[in-house]
Design an enzyme around this catalytic site. Structure first.
Site, PDB file in Angstrom:
ATOM      1  N   HIS A  84      17.850   1.709   9.061  1.00  0.00           N
ATOM      2  CA  HIS A  84      16.447   1.316   9.166  1.00  0.00           C
ATOM      3  C   HIS A  84      15.659   1.899   7.992  1.00  0.00           C
ATOM      4  CE1 HIS A  84      12.350   0.897  10.662  1.00  0.00           C
ATOM      5  NE2 HIS A  84      12.200   2.209  10.561  1.00  0.00           N
ATOM      6  N   ASP A 113       3.694 -15.313 -18.633  1.00  0.00           N
ATOM      7  CA  ASP A 113       4.826 -15.076 -17.731  1.00  0.00           C
ATOM      8  C   ASP A 113       5.171 -13.597 -17.845  1.00  0.00           C
ATOM      9  OD1 ASP A 113       7.494 -15.115 -16.463  1.00  0.00           O
ATOM     10  OD2 ASP A 113       7.323 -17.288 -16.642  1.00  0.00           O
ATOM     11  N   TRP A 149      18.356   8.523   6.092  1.00  0.00           N
ATOM     12  CA  TRP A 149      18.074   7.878   4.805  1.00  0.00           C
ATOM     13  C   TRP A 149      18.021   8.913   3.686  1.00  0.00           C
ATOM     14  CZ3 TRP A 149      13.981   7.850   1.147  1.00  0.00           C
ATOM     15  CH2 TRP A 149      12.911   8.690   1.433  1.00  0.00           C
ATOM     16  N   SER A 177      18.345  -2.655 -10.241  1.00  0.00           N
ATOM     17  CA  SER A 177      17.346  -3.691 -10.047  1.00  0.00           C
ATOM     18  C   SER A 177      15.941  -3.120 -10.223  1.00  0.00           C
ATOM     19  CB  SER A 177      17.532  -4.310  -8.667  1.00  0.00           C
ATOM     20  OG  SER A 177      16.378  -4.993  -8.295  1.00  0.00           O
ATOM     21  N   SER A 178      15.692  -1.961  -9.620  1.00  0.00           N
ATOM     22  CA  SER A 178      14.345  -1.377  -9.733  1.00  0.00           C
ATOM     23  C   SER A 178      14.014  -1.019 -11.164  1.00  0.00           C
ATOM     24  CB  SER A 178      14.235  -0.098  -8.914  1.00  0.00           C
ATOM     25  OG  SER A 178      14.432  -0.361  -7.580  1.00  0.00           O
ATOM     26  N   HIS A 261      10.240  12.535  -3.733  1.00  0.00           N
ATOM     27  CA  HIS A 261       8.785  12.598  -3.667  1.00  0.00           C
ATOM     28  C   HIS A 261       8.121  11.590  -4.599  1.00  0.00           C
ATOM     29  CE1 HIS A 261       5.013  13.820  -2.165  1.00  0.00           C
ATOM     30  NE2 HIS A 261       4.600  13.620  -3.395  1.00  0.00           N
ATOM     31  N   GLU A 263       9.318   8.879  -5.308  1.00  0.00           N
ATOM     32  CA  GLU A 263       9.592   7.626  -4.603  1.00  0.00           C
ATOM     33  C   GLU A 263       8.504   7.306  -3.579  1.00  0.00           C
ATOM     34  OE1 GLU A 263      11.643   5.175  -4.776  1.00  0.00           O
ATOM     35  OE2 GLU A 263      11.359   4.260  -2.800  1.00  0.00           O
ATOM     36  N   TYR A 265       5.477   8.046  -3.751  1.00  0.00           N
ATOM     37  CA  TYR A 265       4.307   7.557  -4.485  1.00  0.00           C
ATOM     38  C   TYR A 265       4.563   6.209  -5.132  1.00  0.00           C
ATOM     39  CZ  TYR A 265       1.512  11.396  -3.178  1.00  0.00           C
ATOM     40  OH  TYR A 265       0.795  12.248  -2.414  1.00  0.00           O
ATOM     41  N   SER A 276      -7.773  -1.655  -4.023  1.00  0.00           N
ATOM     42  CA  SER A 276      -8.867  -1.567  -4.995  1.00  0.00           C
ATOM     43  C   SER A 276      -9.259  -2.935  -5.540  1.00  0.00           C
ATOM     44  CB  SER A 276      -8.474  -0.664  -6.166  1.00  0.00           C
ATOM     45  OG  SER A 276      -8.142   0.610  -5.700  1.00  0.00           O
ATOM     46  N   HIS A 310       8.392  20.564  -1.090  1.00  0.00           N
ATOM     47  CA  HIS A 310       7.671  20.690   0.188  1.00  0.00           C
ATOM     48  C   HIS A 310       8.432  19.988   1.317  1.00  0.00           C
ATOM     49  CE1 HIS A 310       5.036  16.927  -0.870  1.00  0.00           C
ATOM     50  NE2 HIS A 310       6.161  16.565  -0.348  1.00  0.00           N
ATOM     51  N   HIS A 311       9.488  19.278   0.960  1.00  0.00           N
ATOM     52  CA  HIS A 311      10.360  18.725   2.000  1.00  0.00           C
ATOM     53  C   HIS A 311      11.429  19.729   2.411  1.00  0.00           C
ATOM     54  CE1 HIS A 311       8.791  14.617   1.585  1.00  0.00           C
ATOM     55  NE2 HIS A 311       8.617  14.953   0.330  1.00  0.00           N
ATOM     56  N   THR A 336      -5.591  12.241  -4.151  1.00  0.00           N
ATOM     57  CA  THR A 336      -5.354  11.223  -3.126  1.00  0.00           C
ATOM     58  C   THR A 336      -6.610  11.036  -2.282  1.00  0.00           C
ATOM     59  OG1 THR A 336      -3.091  12.034  -3.070  1.00  0.00           O
ATOM     60  CG2 THR A 336      -3.718  10.467  -1.369  1.00  0.00           C
ATOM     61  N   LYS A 339      -9.411   9.050  -3.978  1.00  0.00           N
ATOM     62  CA  LYS A 339      -9.294   7.591  -3.912  1.00  0.00           C
ATOM     63  C   LYS A 339      -9.984   7.064  -2.664  1.00  0.00           C
ATOM     64  CE  LYS A 339      -5.765   6.731  -6.858  1.00  0.00           C
ATOM     65  NZ  LYS A 339      -6.035   5.591  -7.660  1.00  0.00           N
ATOM     66  N   ARG A 458      13.349  15.028  15.312  1.00  0.00           N
ATOM     67  CA  ARG A 458      13.568  13.645  14.922  1.00  0.00           C
ATOM     68  C   ARG A 458      15.071  13.336  14.930  1.00  0.00           C
ATOM     69  NH1 ARG A 458      12.419  13.814   8.396  1.00  0.00           N
ATOM     70  NH2 ARG A 458      12.981  11.622   8.561  1.00  0.00           N
TER      71      ARG A 458
HETATM   72  C1  HEM Z   1      -2.124  13.644   1.082  1.00  0.00           C
HETATM   73  C2  HEM Z   1      -0.990  13.432   0.597  1.00  0.00           C
HETATM   74  C3  HEM Z   1       0.326  13.865   1.216  1.00  0.00           C
HETATM   75  C4  HEM Z   1       0.767  15.114   1.501  1.00  0.00           C
HETATM   76  C5  HEM Z   1       0.020  16.412   1.289  1.00  0.00           C
HETATM   77  C6  HEM Z   1       2.087  14.966   2.049  1.00  0.00           C
HETATM   78  C7  HEM Z   1       2.882  16.006   2.466  1.00  0.00           C
HETATM   79  C8  HEM Z   1       4.125  15.876   3.024  1.00  0.00           C
HETATM   80  C9  HEM Z   1       4.977  16.951   3.410  1.00  0.00           C
HETATM   81  C10 HEM Z   1       4.653  18.420   3.235  1.00  0.00           C
HETATM   82  C11 HEM Z   1       6.107  16.424   3.938  1.00  0.00           C
HETATM   83  C12 HEM Z   1       7.332  17.182   4.468  1.00  0.00           C
HETATM   84  C13 HEM Z   1       7.210  17.412   5.909  1.00  0.00           C
HETATM   85  C14 HEM Z   1       8.447  17.981   6.519  1.00  0.00           C
HETATM   86  O1  HEM Z   1       9.545  17.396   6.379  1.00  0.00           O
HETATM   87  O2  HEM Z   1       8.325  19.027   7.165  1.00  0.00           O
HETATM   88  C15 HEM Z   1       5.973  15.010   3.898  1.00  0.00           C
HETATM   89  C16 HEM Z   1       6.921  14.116   4.355  1.00  0.00           C
HETATM   90  C17 HEM Z   1       6.914  12.789   4.027  1.00  0.00           C
HETATM   91  N1  HEM Z   1       5.898  12.120   3.393  1.00  0.00           N
HETATM   92 FE1  HEM Z   1       4.117  12.885   2.824  1.00  0.00          FE
HETATM   93  N2  HEM Z   1       2.417  13.667   2.096  1.00  0.00           N
HETATM   94  C18 HEM Z   1       1.370  12.961   1.577  1.00  0.00           C
HETATM   95  C19 HEM Z   1       1.307  11.606   1.412  1.00  0.00           C
HETATM   96  C20 HEM Z   1       2.371  10.768   1.556  1.00  0.00           C
HETATM   97  C21 HEM Z   1       2.410   9.419   1.101  1.00  0.00           C
HETATM   98  C22 HEM Z   1       1.284   8.715   0.394  1.00  0.00           C
HETATM   99  C23 HEM Z   1       3.621   8.939   1.427  1.00  0.00           C
HETATM  100  C24 HEM Z   1       4.234   7.581   1.194  1.00  0.00           C
HETATM  101  C25 HEM Z   1       3.657   6.499   1.035  1.00  0.00           C
HETATM  102  C26 HEM Z   1       4.347   9.987   2.101  1.00  0.00           C
HETATM  103  C27 HEM Z   1       5.612   9.835   2.591  1.00  0.00           C
HETATM  104  C28 HEM Z   1       6.321  10.831   3.190  1.00  0.00           C
HETATM  105  C29 HEM Z   1       7.633  10.666   3.729  1.00  0.00           C
HETATM  106  C30 HEM Z   1       8.466   9.381   3.702  1.00  0.00           C
HETATM  107  C31 HEM Z   1       8.003  11.882   4.283  1.00  0.00           C
HETATM  108  C32 HEM Z   1       9.240  12.237   5.086  1.00  0.00           C
HETATM  109  C33 HEM Z   1      10.509  12.122   4.420  1.00  0.00           C
HETATM  110  C34 HEM Z   1      11.643  12.468   5.343  1.00  0.00           C
HETATM  111  O3  HEM Z   1      11.880  13.662   5.589  1.00  0.00           O
HETATM  112  O4  HEM Z   1      12.300  11.544   5.829  1.00  0.00           O
HETATM  113  N3  HEM Z   1       3.557  11.080   2.167  1.00  0.00           N
HETATM  114  N4  HEM Z   1       4.765  14.692   3.337  1.00  0.00           N
HETATM  115 CU   LIG Z   2       6.779  14.553  -0.546  1.00  0.00          CU
END
Ligand code: HEM
Ligand SMILES: [Cu+2]
Lengths: 545, 383
Positions: A84, A113, A149, A177-178, A261, A263, A265, A276, A310-311, A336, A339, A458
């Protein structure tokens, strides 16, 4: 096909030197080098992947409807969560954004084009094969990838099923591709932009994609490196990630998140661009702080490479590392937030109307902000001890990715669809669809915050009894949200087939931008003559004219 | 705790109105983190609430302005669009103010962080090792030194996974174990985490302790638990098939009760060692073997010994299990595992009698009926 013939004729009369329309029949789609054809292919591919990935989410929510194992076995459940995530990220969100870039960037910059049309064809046609290979792993002996994933080693190396090698190959192809798509976008923006359009005249969607393309080129090779190291660990006796051979499993996470990370963004900057474009149109007011939006996007892009760990706060990093990554994460949330303030200020004292694209854009701003705020909470290291790897994180990233990235794509499709096919969609049905989706998506994801705080990890197929109620609610919301996509498909197909024809070039009376100066439906070949600078300035959606 | 009560009441009303479905028990919601029972968990709770209210504040402000604008600045209400679209002052303000707020939060966050990472001055140390899919606890110093055991999902929970009747009568479904980690109250305990196979993560929310257990490396964390009681947690890092089925239970007792527990444990360990020295009957071995099989082997090789084709081999009819000349190989694979696969080395985890029992069981259950008996003494000499 009626429209197509008239299109061809119009084309012939307009400019005799450019008299080829689309090739008839199916081969048109295989051989096409036309940016719109390829863009539509991307969009349909992304939508089919969305349905497949969505079906997997339904399996997940079905199993989690009640405590106990009712429908699937744990190993299969893990395959579902893994697939998924992979399908949605690499098969749905990213291709949909590339598709929108393909269709919209040439008309927005006054170009004919994409700059590299043959590579464009190739970068699309790799995708169905990569996607099919990824999906086929589920039918192999031992099952498909079941390690999430994020595929942390050693679960994805020593302890993974044989099909993992095919998964690695599929990731490589998706990466190719990307990268090709990204190169094409950069080349197009640099070379095919009307000569009267300076960089700071570009619409924000073009800007955000331009910056995203650099992120892609920098990040995808890192992912390729990670999976290649996995491949050699699995098959050629290296031990990059195996402590027994002197490697380190945590190094895998550093490499993965150095890609991962940026990714996330990659999946949100184009969304910022779409929103916008839409908000100024329906607020009838120029975008507030255009240049600071451009700078904020660029600074987010740069900062996104220095916050990856931070992950990984709980992997046993030194405390200095935790501090640094906490401060950097806090820092990235500021641009962020800016915006969001810009969009709200664009709406402030405007003359707003709420057509379907605007409703989706407003939903995006509100719900994405909720996801951004929970992101802020996750960035505080001590608090992240309690949040990490629980449903709180699941709630966070679904708010930013589903109600963020995906909602912006839906907003963009409703915004530009009449221009693409020359017909208006059924606005009544689209309104029903909007409320259905927005309510159900919150019933689905909001309770996950509580589940996380209540202690539900999770990626578990079964849970203890205190989590039963919120899981039940989330599942019901999930089924309803899943159904809403059938309605979405109907609305889009109905619009293309029997929608009311739109004659105005400017589908939304207050819309600005070069794309709205082209006839509706958009001609097969975009700008065959360069638009003059006066027109570009007049159509600028971010300065007053 | 006004905040909390307000928060949870609001949500209860919301969910109740959302769901007028009969038959659902709305007993305990667990809408927020608990404060926990250690100084660290309370500090974390404080940070959590602070950042939560900051987020609420930002949300109210942003959404308030937005909603006001959406109501009043509509075309249908005759609103005429103004044309302002730039203001460096505003932009500076809304960049700098949030930054300052965040810096103010970062200060206490940093203080708590430094505190929780300081694992020195511990009164006792417990080493925690993650296995697919159980935990090992080793008391490596102080009075409990030498105590060493495994903690598996409780049998009742295991039985409940596919049986709704058992499940609904088990209030600790999936959060109970066959043997708890026992710790004394008011003691500074240091935990060392590592893993035997993939990455796991050991989490007790009430202690404010969550730490990855990485194979080949050792992480640490600490807790000073101030209240006796039973605390439950889960593995939080995806660790394969049964990731959802490896709970953690810690029983915190008075220092006196702890001393008694330590004495009992040591006596039990001595008795177990002695049991390996006598002959066991077939019945004894089969009964014990069934128990050992169900906690250690059934997760992969299946309750009926059918395995999972392509992933985990079946026991029924497998040459190593039924061929008389393969008994040494059978014992060997259990003691030493098979490297590069999910088959662990159970030699350190199981006693001689347990291994003898499970070998005997496998050779006689699942229709294998070889009639062969393996005694603890054979295991001892095979080690
Ligand atoms: C204000 C901005 C953001 C902050 C401060 C932030 C912070 C964080 C942090 C600290 C984690 C890790 C949490 C953990 O695993 O304990 C996390 C996870 C994640 N964030 Fe954000 N995030 C922000 C915005 C975004 C945006 C814009 C996206 C994507 C469009 C995003 C997608 C994700 C994803 C996919 C994960 C989890 C990945 C995984 O473990 O499977 N975040 N974020
Ligand atoms: Cu991140």
């Amino acid at each position: 096909m009626a429209t197509t013939t008239t299109e061809i004729e119009a084309d012939i009369h307009a400019h005799d030197d450019h008299n080829h329309g689309p090739e008839p029949g199916l081969m048109r789609w295989v051989k096409t080098t036309n940016h719109k054809d390829i863009g539509y292919l991307y969009m349909w591919f992304a939508f089919s992947m969305l349905l497949i990935g969505g079906a997997m989410a339904m399996v997940i929510r079905l199993e989690l409807l009640m405590p106990g194992l009712q429908y699937v076995e744990p190993q299969f459940f893990n395959q579902m969560t893994t697939m998924h995530g992979l399908i949605m990220v690499f098969g749905a969100i990213m291709p949909a954004f590339v598709g929108l870039a393909n269709i919209m960037i040439p008309p927005m910059i006054g170009g004919p084009d994409m700059a590299l049309p043959r590579m464009n064809n190739w970068s699309f046609w790799i995708l169905p094969f990569a996607g099919a290979m990824l999906l086929s792993t589920m039918f192999m002996e031992g099952g498909g990838p079941a390690f999430g994933w994020t595929f942390y080693a050693p679960l994805s190396t020593t302890f993974a099923p044989d099909s993992t090698d095919f998964f690695i190959f599929a990731i490589h192809m998706l990466g190719f591709s990307s990268i090709m798509g990204a190169i094409n976008i950069i080349a197009t923006v640099m070379n095919l932009r009307a000569s009267g359009m300076k960089l700071m005249d570009m619409p924000l969607f073009v800007w955000t994609w331009f910056i995203t393309a650099f992120l892609l080129i920098a990040a995808m090779p890192v992912l390729a490196g990670a999976v290649t190291m996995m491949l050699t660990d699995r098959n050629f006796g290296t031990s990059f990630f195996d402590a027994a051979g002197g490697g380190d499993p945590v190094m895998f996470q550093h490499i993965f998140w150095f890609f991962g990370h940026p990714e996330v963004y990659i999946m949100i900057l184009p969304a910022f661009g779409i929103v916008s474009q839409i908000i100024p149109t329906f607020a009838r007011k120029p975008l507030f702080g255009y240049s600071s939006m451009v700078y904020a996007t660029a600074s987010i892009a740069i900062l996104s490479f220095v916050v990856w760990a931070h992950h990984m706060f709980l992997t046993g990093m030194p405390v200095a590392g935790q501090m640094y990554f906490m401060y950097a994460t806090i820092l990235i949330s500021v641009p962020t937030g800016v915006k969001v303030f810009n969009w709200v200020t664009t709406m402030w004292r405007g003359s707003m109307s709420f057509e379907i694209p605007m409703m989706w854009a407003v939903a995006f701003v509100i719900l994405f902000t909720i996801g951004g705020l929970s992101g802020l909470m996750l960035g505080i290291v001590p608090a992240d001890i309690q949040y990490h790897d629980t449903y709180f994180v699941v709630a966070h990233f679904h708010y930013v990715l589903v109600t963020g990235a995906l909602f912006s794509i839906i907003a963009g499709v409703f915004y530009w669809l009449p221009k693409w096919c020359g017909n208006m969609f059924n606005e009544k049905l689209a309104t029903i669809h909007f409320w259905w989706a927005v309510i159900s998506v919150n019933v689905l994801f909001f309770p996950m915050h509580f589940l996380g705080l209540a202690g539900m990890p999770r990626r578990i197929p079964d849970y203890s009894l205190q989590f039963a109620d919120f899981n039940w609610i989330a599942s019901i919301g999930g089924f309803a949200f899943g159904l809403s996509f059938i309605l979405l498909a109907y609305i889009v197909v109905d619009c293309i087939r029997n929608g009311k024809p739109v004659k105005e070039a400017r589908v939304w009376e207050s819309a600005k931008g070069l794309e709205w100066t082209l006839p509706t439906p958009a001609p097969y070949h975009t700008f065959t003559e360069e638009p003059p600078r006066e027109l570009i300035l007049k159509e600028s959606s971010h300065s007053a004219h | 705790m006004l905040n909390n009560r307000f928060f949870s009441t609001l949500f209860k009303i919301l969910t109740l109105s959302l769901l007028a479905v009969p038959g659902l028990a709305f007993a305990e919601y667990g809408l927020n983190l608990p404060e926990g029972v250690t100084p660290i968990s309370r500090d974390i709770y404080g940070l959590h609430m602070t950042i939560f209210w900051v987020c609420v504040g930002i949300a109210v402000l942003v959404f308030g302005v937005m909603i006001y604008s959406m109501i009043n600045h509509r075309k249908s209400k005759g609103a005429v669009a103004s044309n302002f679209h730039e203001s460096t002052t505003i932009e500076l303000v809304w960049t700098i103010v949030p930054l300052l707020i965040l810096i103010i939060i970062a200060v206490p966050a940093t203080r708590v962080l430094i505190d929780l990472e300081d694992t020195s001055k511990a009164d006792m140390t417990v080493k925690i090792t993650g296995y697919q899919w159980k935990w090992q606890y080793e008391y490596i110093d102080a009075e409990g030194e030498g105590i060493n055991f495994f903690s598996n999902l409780a049998q009742k929970s295991r039985d409940g996974i596919k049986n709704a009747a058992i499940r609904s009568s088990d209030e600790n479904y999936l959060q109970d174990v066959d043997k708890r980690l026992v710790l004394p109250v008011d003691t500074r305990v240091r935990f060392l985490m590592t893993s035997n196979d993939v990455i796991h993560s050991w989490w007790i929310r009430d202690f404010g302790v969550k730490q990855d257990a990485n194979p080949g490396f050792i992480n640490d964390a600490w807790a000073y638990i101030e209240k006796e009681g039973v605390y439950r947690g889960k593995c939080t890092e995806l660790c394969g098939k049964d990731h959802g089925f490896m709970p953690i239970v810690v029983e915190v007792v008075s220092k006196a009760a702890y001393a008694k527990w330590v004495a009992d444990e040591k006596a039990a360990a001595a008795a177990a060692a002695a049991s390996g020295d006598r002959e066991w009957s077939m019945d004894e071995l089969m009964t014990q073997g069934a128990k050992v099989y169900s906690t250690n082997c059934a997760a992969c090789h299946g309750v009926t010994g059918a395995g999972v084709p392509g992933a985990f081999p079946a026991m029924t009819g497998s040459p190593i299990v039924v061929d008389a000349d393969k008994i040494p190989a059978h014992i060997d694979i259990i003691i030493n595992g098979k490297s590069g696969t999910a088959m662990q080395a159970f030699g350190k985890q199981l006693s001689d009698s347990d291994i003898a029992a499970v070998v005997t069981y496998e050779r006689n259950a699942f229709g294998n009926n070889t009639g062969e008996i393996v005694q603890p003494a054979e295991i001892k000499s095979a080690r």
